[in-house]
Scaffold this motif. Structure first.
Motif, PDB file in Angstrom:
ATOM      1  N   GLY A  37      -5.449 132.908 -44.227  1.00  0.00           N
ATOM      2  CA  GLY A  37      -5.102 133.373 -42.904  1.00  0.00           C
ATOM      3  C   GLY A  37      -5.882 134.610 -42.531  1.00  0.00           C
ATOM      4  N   GLY A  38      -5.659 135.060 -41.314  1.00  0.00           N
ATOM      5  CA  GLY A  38      -6.385 136.227 -40.845  1.00  0.00           C
ATOM      6  C   GLY A  38      -7.661 135.821 -40.140  1.00  0.00           C
ATOM      7  N   SER A  39      -8.006 136.528 -39.083  1.00  0.00           N
ATOM      8  CA  SER A  39      -9.208 136.240 -38.305  1.00  0.00           C
ATOM      9  C   SER A  39      -9.526 137.455 -37.469  1.00  0.00           C
ATOM     10  CB  SER A  39      -8.981 135.019 -37.408  1.00  0.00           C
ATOM     11  OG  SER A  39      -7.873 135.220 -36.548  1.00  0.00           O
ATOM     12  N   PRO A  40     -10.743 137.531 -36.929  1.00  0.00           N
ATOM     13  CA  PRO A  40     -11.082 138.675 -36.057  1.00  0.00           C
ATOM     14  C   PRO A  40     -10.144 138.745 -34.857  1.00  0.00           C
ATOM     15  CG  PRO A  40     -13.052 137.477 -36.711  1.00  0.00           C
ATOM     16  CD  PRO A  40     -11.892 136.651 -37.164  1.00  0.00           C
ATOM     17  N   GLU A  41      -9.708 139.969 -34.535  1.00  0.00           N
ATOM     18  CA  GLU A  41      -8.776 140.179 -33.445  1.00  0.00           C
ATOM     19  C   GLU A  41      -9.312 141.234 -32.497  1.00  0.00           C
ATOM     20  OE1 GLU A  41      -4.788 140.962 -34.682  1.00  0.00           O
ATOM     21  OE2 GLU A  41      -4.992 139.778 -36.522  1.00  0.00           O
ATOM     22  N   LEU A  42      -8.770 141.237 -31.268  1.00  0.00           N
ATOM     23  CA  LEU A  42      -9.105 142.258 -30.280  1.00  0.00           C
ATOM     24  C   LEU A  42      -8.097 143.389 -30.400  1.00  0.00           C
ATOM     25  CD1 LEU A  42      -9.856 140.088 -27.100  1.00  0.00           C
ATOM     26  CD2 LEU A  42     -11.482 141.020 -28.754  1.00  0.00           C
ATOM     27  N   GLU A  43      -8.591 144.614 -30.528  1.00  0.00           N
ATOM     28  CA  GLU A  43      -7.700 145.763 -30.556  1.00  0.00           C
ATOM     29  C   GLU A  43      -7.067 146.007 -29.188  1.00  0.00           C
ATOM     30  OE1 GLU A  43      -9.735 149.135 -32.011  1.00  0.00           O
ATOM     31  OE2 GLU A  43     -10.068 148.314 -34.033  1.00  0.00           O
ATOM     32  N   ASP A  44      -7.819 145.714 -28.122  1.00  0.00           N
ATOM     33  CA  ASP A  44      -7.329 145.895 -26.761  1.00  0.00           C
ATOM     34  C   ASP A  44      -7.426 144.552 -26.045  1.00  0.00           C
ATOM     35  OD1 ASP A  44      -6.526 146.752 -24.316  1.00  0.00           O
ATOM     36  OD2 ASP A  44      -8.293 148.003 -23.899  1.00  0.00           O
ATOM     37  N   LEU A  45      -6.257 144.017 -25.653  1.00  0.00           N
ATOM     38  CA  LEU A  45      -6.275 142.704 -25.009  1.00  0.00           C
ATOM     39  C   LEU A  45      -6.922 142.733 -23.641  1.00  0.00           C
ATOM     40  CD1 LEU A  45      -2.794 141.106 -25.852  1.00  0.00           C
ATOM     41  CD2 LEU A  45      -5.019 140.728 -26.924  1.00  0.00           C
ATOM     42  N   THR A  46      -7.033 143.900 -23.019  1.00  0.00           N
ATOM     43  CA  THR A  46      -7.704 143.955 -21.715  1.00  0.00           C
ATOM     44  C   THR A  46      -9.201 143.701 -21.835  1.00  0.00           C
ATOM     45  OG1 THR A  46      -7.963 146.362 -21.929  1.00  0.00           O
ATOM     46  CG2 THR A  46      -5.974 145.542 -20.827  1.00  0.00           C
ATOM     47  N   TYR A  47      -9.720 143.657 -23.063  1.00  0.00           N
ATOM     48  CA  TYR A  47     -11.125 143.312 -23.254  1.00  0.00           C
ATOM     49  C   TYR A  47     -11.397 141.853 -22.898  1.00  0.00           C
ATOM     50  CZ  TYR A  47     -15.765 143.464 -25.420  1.00  0.00           C
ATOM     51  OH  TYR A  47     -17.107 143.433 -25.643  1.00  0.00           O
ATOM     52  N   ILE A  48     -10.338 141.067 -22.715  1.00  0.00           N
ATOM     53  CA  ILE A  48     -10.529 139.682 -22.254  1.00  0.00           C
ATOM     54  C   ILE A  48     -11.229 139.682 -20.898  1.00  0.00           C
ATOM     55  CG2 ILE A  48      -9.303 137.566 -21.643  1.00  0.00           C
ATOM     56  CD1 ILE A  48      -7.088 138.432 -23.542  1.00  0.00           C
ATOM     57  N   ARG A  49     -10.857 140.629 -20.025  1.00  0.00           N
ATOM     58  CA  ARG A  49     -11.529 140.851 -18.763  1.00  0.00           C
ATOM     59  C   ARG A  49     -12.221 142.214 -18.819  1.00  0.00           C
ATOM     60  NH1 ARG A  49      -9.776 138.101 -14.250  1.00  0.00           N
ATOM     61  NH2 ARG A  49      -9.929 140.017 -13.003  1.00  0.00           N
ATOM     62  N   ILE A  50     -12.528 142.764 -17.653  1.00  0.00           N
ATOM     63  CA  ILE A  50     -13.058 144.126 -17.609  1.00  0.00           C
ATOM     64  C   ILE A  50     -11.901 145.089 -17.797  1.00  0.00           C
ATOM     65  CG2 ILE A  50     -14.268 145.835 -16.204  1.00  0.00           C
ATOM     66  CD1 ILE A  50     -15.679 143.562 -14.807  1.00  0.00           C
TER      67      ILE A  50
END
Length: 578
Positions: A465-478
Motif C-alpha cells: 500500500g501507499g502511493s504518492p499523495e498531494l499535500e494540498d488538495l487545491t493543487y488539483i486546480r490553481i
C-alpha cells in the motif's frame, strides 16, 4: 346522489363489466331503480322486445315524500296470492342504500323462531312479523342482501379468480379469502395503537390478516332476483345476482353491472327445460340536487377550503426569511452517488469545499466530510461503489466590487481505498465547480492520481500500500494561495483513473430576484447576473479564456526582440495629414 363523477369503467349490454363512480355526497342518498321482466323461452331467434312500459300505481308522484314506502310496479298476478302466472311477468323496485328487502326464502326461514340464533336473525324475525301484520311484503322476485347478511360473507369467500368451471384455489387465494375488506363500526385495538407504537412486537393473527395487504374497507350490497317457476318461489338455486354495489370510505362507488341507460337491458338465460329468458334494467334513481342547494354547497366548500388555507398559512407564517440586501444565499443539497472504474475495492471519498473571496458561511457550517467505506459490485464492464452519501452546504456571497467577476466555490475530493490488511491507497483526485444555475444537476467528474518514478513505486502500492499523495488538495486546480504569474507542473506524472458521480440540488435566494426586469437591466450588477440567467457559467468560462489568451499574447509580445517590435511598428503606414 347528485354530483357523481364518472371515473372509469363501463358495462356493455352483455359483458356486465363494472363501472366506478366518485361522489362527495353521503352514500345514504343513493337510490337505484331495478326493473325485471320475463321475456319468453329461449329459442334460436328471439324477437326484439319493445321498451318496458306499464301503468303506474296511484300516488307514485308522492314517492319522494314517503321515505318509508318502497315504490313498486308489479302486475297483479305477480303478487304472492296470485293463482296463475301471467305470460309477461314484470316487477319494478326502487331501493336505497343498505335497504333490506326480504325474499320468500328469508320470510319462511325467519318466521320460525328456532332458526333465529344471532341478534340479526331476531331483528329480521320482528321485521317480518310486522310485515305480515301489515299485509305481507310488497316485493315478489326482487330482494336484497345487505352488508351484514351471511350471503355477503359467503360471496366474498367464494369468488373465483379465473373463468374455469372447476377452479382449484391456490394457497394465496385461500389466504386472501380470509382477509375481510369490510368497513368496521369499531376500530380495532391494534389500529389505534399504531399512532403511539411504530412497531407491534406481539401482533395477533387478526392484526396480521388486516395489515399484510393494502386493505381499503368497503361496504357491499347485492340486489337479487328470484327467477324460479311461478309457485316455487323461495328456492335458493333460482337466486341470481342482478347488481352488486360496493362503496368505500373515499366516496368511490363500484356498480356491477353498470347502469343500463340507453344501452339496452341485461339478459339472464336460465338452464332447464323451458330455458326462460329474463331482462332487467338498472337506473340511478337518486334525487337530483336543486341549483340553489348546489350553489350553497359550493359556497360552503369554498369557505371550508379558505379556512384550511388560512390555517396552513398560520402554521407557515408570513415572516419569510430573506438574506441581507446585496447578498446571495446559495443552498446546495448534494449527494455523492457512486464511484466507478477504480482498481481496488472498499472505496471511500474525502471531500471539502473551498470558498473564494466574498463568500462566507456560518461558523457552525461543516465544509468537509468523509463517506462510508463501500464495497464495489460489477455493473457491466465497471466496478461501481454506491455511496448515496448526502451533504448540505449553505453559503453567502456579498458583492463588494461590481467590476470583478465572481468566483464560485469549488468542491475538492479524493477517492481512497482501504483493504482487509489495512493497506491504504489513493485512487484518484478531482474537483467540481458548483453549478451557477439553480436546479438539479447530475455530474460525473473524472479523476487522476499521481505516479511514482519507476516500477518500485507501483510494486510498493500493490504489495504494502501507499502511493504518492498531494499535500494540498487545491493543487488539483490553481491553488487559491498561488500569487505568481506561472504555475509550472513540468515533470508531474499522472494517470487517469475512474470517475465520481454527484447529484446537486442548488437553490439561490436574493432580494434582487424580486425586482422587475427594468430595474434589473438598469442596475447591471454582477449579483443580478448570478441569479437570473442560465448562460452565466458559459459567459464566465468565455471571459476567463479571453483573459488567459490576452495574458499569453502579452507575454509572447514581451519575449520578442525589441528591434523586431520597433521595425514592425515603423512599417505600419501613417495616415497623411491634410
Amino acid at each position: 346522489m347528485a354530483g357523481a363523477a364518472r371515473s372509469g369503467g363501463g358495462a356493455v349490454c352483455r359483458s356486465r363489466d363494472p363501472a366506478v363512480y366518485r361522489s362527495r355526497d353521503p352514500v345514504r342518498n343513493l337510490r337505484l331503480r331495478v326493473r325485471i321482466r320475463r321475456v319468453a323461452p329461449a329459442g334460436p331467434l328471439l324477437p326484439r322486445v319493445p321498451p318496458l312500459v306499464g301503468p303506474e300505481l296511484p300516488g307514485r308522484a308522492d314517492r319522494a315524500a314517503d321515505a318509508g314506502a318502497v315504490p313498486l310496479r308489479v302486475t297483479a298476478a305477480s303478487r304472492a296470492g296470485a293463482q296463475r302466472p301471467p305470460e309477461d311477468e314484470e316487477e319494478e323496485v326502487e331501493v336505497g342504500w343498505q335497504e333490506k328487502l326480504f325474499s320468500q326464502f328469508e320470510v319462511d326461514l325467519y318466521l320460525n323462531e328456532s332458526a333465529c340464533q344471532t341478534p340479526l336473525d331476531w331483528q329480521y324475525h320482528e321485521e317480518i312479523r310486522k310485515l305480515e301484520k301489515a299485509g305481507g311484503r310488497k316485493n315478489c322476485r326482487i330482494f336484497t342482501y345487505t352488508d351484514h347478511d351471511r350471503f355477503t360473507n359467503l360471496e366474498e369467500l367464494c369468488q373465483k379468480v379465473t373463468d374455469l368451471d372447476h377452479e382449484v384455489p391456490s394457497y394465496l387465494v385461500e389466504r386472501m379469502a380470509n382477509v375481510r375488506r369490510r368497513r368496521q363500526d369499531r376500530r380495532p385495538v391494534e389500529a389505534s395503537s399504531l399512532k403511539s407504537k411504530i412497531i407491534t412486537w406481539e401482533p395477533s393473527e387478526e392484526f396480521i390478516k388486516n395489515n399484510h395487504v393494502i386493505n381499503t374497507p368497503v361496504q357491499t350490497m347485492y340486489i337479487m332476483g328470484d327467477l324460479g317457476p311461478y309457485g316455487k318461489l323461495g328456492q335458493r338455486e333460482y337466486e341470481n345476482v342482478l347488481c352488486t354495489i360496493k362503496v368505500d370510505g373515499n366516496g368511490v362507488i363500484t356498480v356491477k353491472p353498470d347502469f343500463t341507460g340507453t344501452k339496452g337491458a341485461y339478459r339472464i338465460e336460465l338452464d332447464g327445460e323451458k330455458r326462460e329468458v329474463w331482462e332487467y334494467t338498472i337506473e340511478n334513481a337518486s334525487a337530483q340536487v336543486q341549483p340553489e342547494e348546489e350553489e350553497r354547497e359550493q359556497r360552503v366548500f369554498r369557505e371550508l377550503y379558505g379556512r384550511h388555507r388560512d390555517y396552513l398559512s398560520g402554521l407557515v407564517g408570513s415572516d419569510f426569511e430573506m438574506p441581507l440586501p446585496g447578498t446571495l444565499r446559495l443552498l446546495v443539497n448534494g449527494e455523492i452517488v457512486s464511484a466507478q472504474g477504480y482498481e481496488y475495492d472498499n472505496l471511500y471519498v474525502h471531500f471539502f469545499l473551498e470558498l473564494p473571496d466574498q463568500w462566507s458561511s456560518s461558523p457552525f457550517q461543516q465544509l468537509s466530510g468523509v463517506t462510508q467505506t463501500c464495497a464495489t459490485k460489477a455493473v457491466g464492464w465497471d466496478n461501481v461503489a454506491y455511496f448515496c452519501y448526502p451533504f448540505t452546504v449553505e453559503m453567502f456571497y456579498t458583492q463588494e466590487d461590481e467590476d470583478s467577476l465572481p468566483q464560485w466555490p469549488v468542491l475538492y475530493f479524493e477517492v481512497l481505498s482501504l483493504d482487509f490488511w489495512q493497506r491504504y491507497r489513493v485512487e484518484g483526485y478531482g474537483s467540481l465547480v458548483l453549478p451557477a444555475c439553480p436546479g438539479v444537476h447530475m455530474l460525473t467528474i473524472p479523476t487522476w492520481r499521481p505516479l511514482g518514478l519507476g516500477p518500485v513505486a507501483e510494486m510498493r502500492r500493490f504489495f504494502i500500500g501507499g502511493s504518492p499523495e498531494l499535500e494540498d488538495l487545491t493543487y488539483i486546480r490553481i491553488p487559491s494561495t498561488f500569487k505568481g504569474k506561472r504555475l509550472s507542473r513540468f515533470g508531474f506524472r499522472t494517470e487517469t483513473t475512474g470517475s465520481v458521480t454527484f447529484r446537486l440540488c442548488c437553490l439561490q435566494q436574493s432580494r434582487a430576484f424580486l425586482e422587475n426586469s427594468a430595474v434589473r437591466q438598469r442596475m447591471q450588477s454582477v449579483l443580478d447576473r448570478l441569479g437570473g440567467f442560465s448562460q452565466q457559467s458559459s459567459v464566465y468560462s468565455v471571459l476567463e479564456a479571453f483573459h488567459r489568451a490576452r495574458r499569453r499574447m502579452q507575454e509572447a509580445r514581451e519575449s520578442l526582440p525589441q528591434d523586431l517590435i520597433s521595425t514592425s511598428a515603423s512599417a505600419v503606414p501613417q495616415p497623411l495629414e491634410p
